[in-house]
Motif scaffolding. Structure first.
Motif, PDB file in Angstrom:
ATOM      1  N   GLU A 154       0.832  -1.203   0.000  1.00  0.00           N
ATOM      2  CA  GLU A 154       0.000   0.000   0.000  1.00  0.00           C
ATOM      3  C   GLU A 154       0.869   1.257   0.000  1.00  0.00           C
ATOM      4  OE1 GLU A 154      -3.197   2.646   0.194  1.00  0.00           O
ATOM      5  OE2 GLU A 154      -3.040   0.567  -0.460  1.00  0.00           O
ATOM      6  N   ILE A 155       1.990   1.224   0.696  1.00  0.00           N
ATOM      7  CA  ILE A 155       2.905   2.367   0.709  1.00  0.00           C
ATOM      8  C   ILE A 155       3.405   2.659  -0.697  1.00  0.00           C
ATOM      9  CG2 ILE A 155       5.177   3.152   1.499  1.00  0.00           C
ATOM     10  CD1 ILE A 155       4.674   1.606   4.092  1.00  0.00           C
ATOM     11  N   ILE A 156       3.785   1.612  -1.412  1.00  0.00           N
ATOM     12  CA  ILE A 156       4.257   1.778  -2.785  1.00  0.00           C
ATOM     13  C   ILE A 156       3.146   2.310  -3.679  1.00  0.00           C
ATOM     14  CG2 ILE A 156       5.172   0.586  -4.799  1.00  0.00           C
ATOM     15  CD1 ILE A 156       7.143   0.894  -2.465  1.00  0.00           C
ATOM     16  N   LEU A 157       1.931   1.804  -3.490  1.00  0.00           N
ATOM     17  CA  LEU A 157       0.803   2.257  -4.308  1.00  0.00           C
ATOM     18  C   LEU A 157       0.491   3.734  -4.068  1.00  0.00           C
ATOM     19  CD1 LEU A 157      -1.619  -0.817  -4.050  1.00  0.00           C
ATOM     20  CD2 LEU A 157      -0.349  -0.043  -6.069  1.00  0.00           C
ATOM     21  N   VAL A 158       0.629   4.178  -2.833  1.00  0.00           N
ATOM     22  CA  VAL A 158       0.386   5.595  -2.546  1.00  0.00           C
ATOM     23  C   VAL A 158       1.419   6.466  -3.243  1.00  0.00           C
ATOM     24  CG1 VAL A 158       0.386   7.359  -0.730  1.00  0.00           C
ATOM     25  CG2 VAL A 158      -0.804   5.200  -0.364  1.00  0.00           C
ATOM     26  N   PHE A 159       2.678   6.043  -3.209  1.00  0.00           N
ATOM     27  CA  PHE A 159       3.706   6.823  -3.897  1.00  0.00           C
ATOM     28  C   PHE A 159       3.408   6.922  -5.384  1.00  0.00           C
ATOM     29  CE2 PHE A 159       7.708   6.702  -6.372  1.00  0.00           C
ATOM     30  CZ  PHE A 159       8.089   8.013  -6.163  1.00  0.00           C
ATOM     31  N   LYS A 160       3.059   5.802  -6.000  1.00  0.00           N
ATOM     32  CA  LYS A 160       2.736   5.835  -7.427  1.00  0.00           C
ATOM     33  C   LYS A 160       1.460   6.633  -7.683  1.00  0.00           C
ATOM     34  CE  LYS A 160       3.056   1.337  -8.050  1.00  0.00           C
ATOM     35  NZ  LYS A 160       3.120   0.013  -8.738  1.00  0.00           N
ATOM     36  N   GLY A 161       0.543   6.621  -6.714  1.00  0.00           N
ATOM     37  CA  GLY A 161      -0.697   7.385  -6.857  1.00  0.00           C
ATOM     38  C   GLY A 161      -0.488   8.889  -6.853  1.00  0.00           C
ATOM     39  N   THR A 162       0.643   9.338  -6.303  1.00  0.00           N
ATOM     40  CA  THR A 162       0.907  10.780  -6.302  1.00  0.00           C
ATOM     41  C   THR A 162       1.040  11.330  -7.715  1.00  0.00           C
ATOM     42  OG1 THR A 162       3.318  10.455  -6.142  1.00  0.00           O
ATOM     43  CG2 THR A 162       2.091  10.669  -4.070  1.00  0.00           C
ATOM     44  N   SER A 163       1.287  10.457  -8.688  1.00  0.00           N
ATOM     45  CA  SER A 163       1.414  10.926 -10.074  1.00  0.00           C
ATOM     46  C   SER A 163       0.124  11.572 -10.571  1.00  0.00           C
ATOM     47  CB  SER A 163       1.797   9.761 -10.993  1.00  0.00           C
ATOM     48  OG  SER A 163       0.793   8.762 -10.990  1.00  0.00           O
ATOM     49  N   LEU A 164      -1.008  11.209  -9.949  1.00  0.00           N
ATOM     50  CA  LEU A 164      -2.292  11.788 -10.359  1.00  0.00           C
ATOM     51  C   LEU A 164      -2.444  13.227  -9.860  1.00  0.00           C
ATOM     52  CD1 LEU A 164      -4.656   8.739  -9.700  1.00  0.00           C
ATOM     53  CD2 LEU A 164      -3.728   9.511 -11.885  1.00  0.00           C
ATOM     54  N   ALA A 165      -1.617  13.631  -8.899  1.00  0.00           N
ATOM     55  CA  ALA A 165      -1.709  14.988  -8.370  1.00  0.00           C
ATOM     56  C   ALA A 165      -1.388  16.035  -9.428  1.00  0.00           C
ATOM     57  CB  ALA A 165      -0.777  15.150  -7.168  1.00  0.00           C
ATOM     58  N   SER A 166      -0.652  15.628 -10.444  1.00  0.00           N
ATOM     59  CA  SER A 166      -0.299  16.578 -11.503  1.00  0.00           C
ATOM     60  C   SER A 166      -1.523  17.052 -12.270  1.00  0.00           C
ATOM     61  CB  SER A 166       0.694  15.943 -12.477  1.00  0.00           C
ATOM     62  OG  SER A 166       0.118  14.826 -13.142  1.00  0.00           O
ATOM     63  N   THR A 167      -2.625  16.309 -12.172  1.00  0.00           N
ATOM     64  CA  THR A 167      -3.845  16.702 -12.885  1.00  0.00           C
ATOM     65  C   THR A 167      -4.498  17.933 -12.284  1.00  0.00           C
ATOM     66  OG1 THR A 167      -5.182  15.174 -11.553  1.00  0.00           O
ATOM     67  CG2 THR A 167      -4.289  14.331 -13.622  1.00  0.00           C
ATOM     68  N   ILE A 168      -4.099  18.293 -11.062  1.00  0.00           N
ATOM     69  CA  ILE A 168      -4.645  19.513 -10.452  1.00  0.00           C
ATOM     70  C   ILE A 168      -3.511  20.514 -10.172  1.00  0.00           C
ATOM     71  CG2 ILE A 168      -6.715  18.435  -9.483  1.00  0.00           C
ATOM     72  CD1 ILE A 168      -5.268  18.312  -6.775  1.00  0.00           C
ATOM     73  N   THR A 169      -2.587  20.562 -11.094  1.00  0.00           N
ATOM     74  CA  THR A 169      -1.513  21.572 -11.161  1.00  0.00           C
ATOM     75  C   THR A 169      -0.373  21.360 -10.168  1.00  0.00           C
ATOM     76  OG1 THR A 169      -2.437  23.232  -9.607  1.00  0.00           O
ATOM     77  CG2 THR A 169      -3.251  23.276 -11.877  1.00  0.00           C
ATOM     78  N   ILE A 170      -0.315  20.238  -9.472  1.00  0.00           N
ATOM     79  CA  ILE A 170       0.792  19.971  -8.558  1.00  0.00           C
ATOM     80  C   ILE A 170       2.048  19.672  -9.377  1.00  0.00           C
ATOM     81  CG2 ILE A 170       1.686  18.518  -6.708  1.00  0.00           C
ATOM     82  CD1 ILE A 170      -0.671  20.180  -5.877  1.00  0.00           C
ATOM     83  N   MET A 171       3.132  20.339  -9.043  1.00  0.00           N
ATOM     84  CA  MET A 171       4.382  20.132  -9.770  1.00  0.00           C
ATOM     85  C   MET A 171       5.212  19.056  -9.074  1.00  0.00           C
ATOM     86  SD  MET A 171       3.975  21.934 -12.357  1.00  0.00           S
ATOM     87  CE  MET A 171       5.605  21.792 -13.085  1.00  0.00           C
ATOM     88  N   ASP A 172       4.771  17.832  -9.250  1.00  0.00           N
ATOM     89  CA  ASP A 172       5.531  16.689  -8.761  1.00  0.00           C
ATOM     90  C   ASP A 172       6.330  16.106  -9.926  1.00  0.00           C
ATOM     91  OD1 ASP A 172       3.435  15.743 -10.254  1.00  0.00           O
ATOM     92  OD2 ASP A 172       2.950  14.093  -8.906  1.00  0.00           O
ATOM     93  N   ILE A 173       6.725  14.854  -9.838  1.00  0.00           N
ATOM     94  CA  ILE A 173       7.485  14.247 -10.934  1.00  0.00           C
ATOM     95  C   ILE A 173       6.703  14.310 -12.239  1.00  0.00           C
ATOM     96  CG2 ILE A 173       8.493  12.095 -11.787  1.00  0.00           C
ATOM     97  CD1 ILE A 173       8.966  11.322  -8.829  1.00  0.00           C
TER      98      ILE A 173
END
Length: 225
Positions: A154-173
């Motif tokens: 689940e920890i790994i899935l949450v990290f990979k899930g952060t990629s969706l944050a870019s859809t609301i203008t978050i400047m992540d990877i």
């Protein structure tokens, strides 16, 4: 060119890691609370938690991010309240969505581990005259150890899930990768680099978590001898 792309996309690593850490921390605390509620057996509270679990495990994370980020702004009583300073912040909304989503899945893992506790351990606590609350305080930490192998996933899935944050203008990877693609149009290289970064970080995290698992679950190997 590869080095230039990598230096740009790598700027999003701290944001992705911070989102992961904050989301997991809140999700873990919520999951503990919900597991405790489910184990206590109160019908009304248990129904409320089960509704929450169905809601957040039955809908896509991306929709949850959009609803939390865009939904509150449609209500005037929210936009005029102190909460709006948080709910209008894209980073907070992304973190909240990830935390609530992870809490639902983590609760299922933790509560499943609680239900898997051998009946003899419940009976031993009852024989000592312990209340239900006191029993859970003893047995839930034991159950969490048992759930650790599944929780590391689940920890790994949450990290990979952060990629969706870019859809609301978050400047992540992914945010920097999407921005870079908007000017360079080199999808194979840009998204390949982004994928490589995720792969590298998840690989390192998996190795570290496996070492933690081996240390925490050492008592099982001792018991089996």
């Amino acid at each position: 060119m590869f080095e230039d792309y990598l230096s740009v996309i790598a700027q999003g690593i701290p944001t992705s890691l911070l989102l992961t850490f904050a989301s997991l921390l809140i999700a873990f605390l919520l999951a503990l609370l919900f597991t405790f509620i489910l184990a206590m057996g109160n019908r009304w509270l248990k129904s409320a938690v089960n509704f929450y679990l169905v809601l957040f495990t039955g809908t896509p994370l991306l929709i949850q991010i959009f609803l939390i980020y865009s939904g509150p702004g449609q209500f005037e009583f929210i936009t005029q309240s102190p909460l709006w300073s948080l709910l209008s912040n894209a980073w907070f909304c992304a973190m909240l969505a990830l935390a609530l989503n992870s809490a639902a899945y983590s609760t299922q893992l933790f509560y499943g581990a609680v239900k898997a506790i051998p009946q003899g351990q419940w009976e031993s606590c009852a024989a000592l005259g312990l209340s239900r609350v006191q029993t859970l305080k003893i047995l839930i930490p034991y159950a969490l150890k048992r759930a650790l192998p599944s929780y590391t996933n689940e920890i790994i899935l949450v990290f990979k899930g952060t990629s969706l944050a870019s859809t609301i203008t978050i400047m992540d990877i992914m945010g920097y990768a999407r921005q870079l693609y908007g000017t360079e149009y080199d999808a194979l290289t840009i998204y390949g680099i982004a994928g490589g970064i995720y792969l590298l970080i998840t690989g390192i995290a998996t190795l570290m978590l496996r070492k933690v698992e081996n240390k925490v679950l050492a008592f099982e190997r001792f018991e089996s001898k």
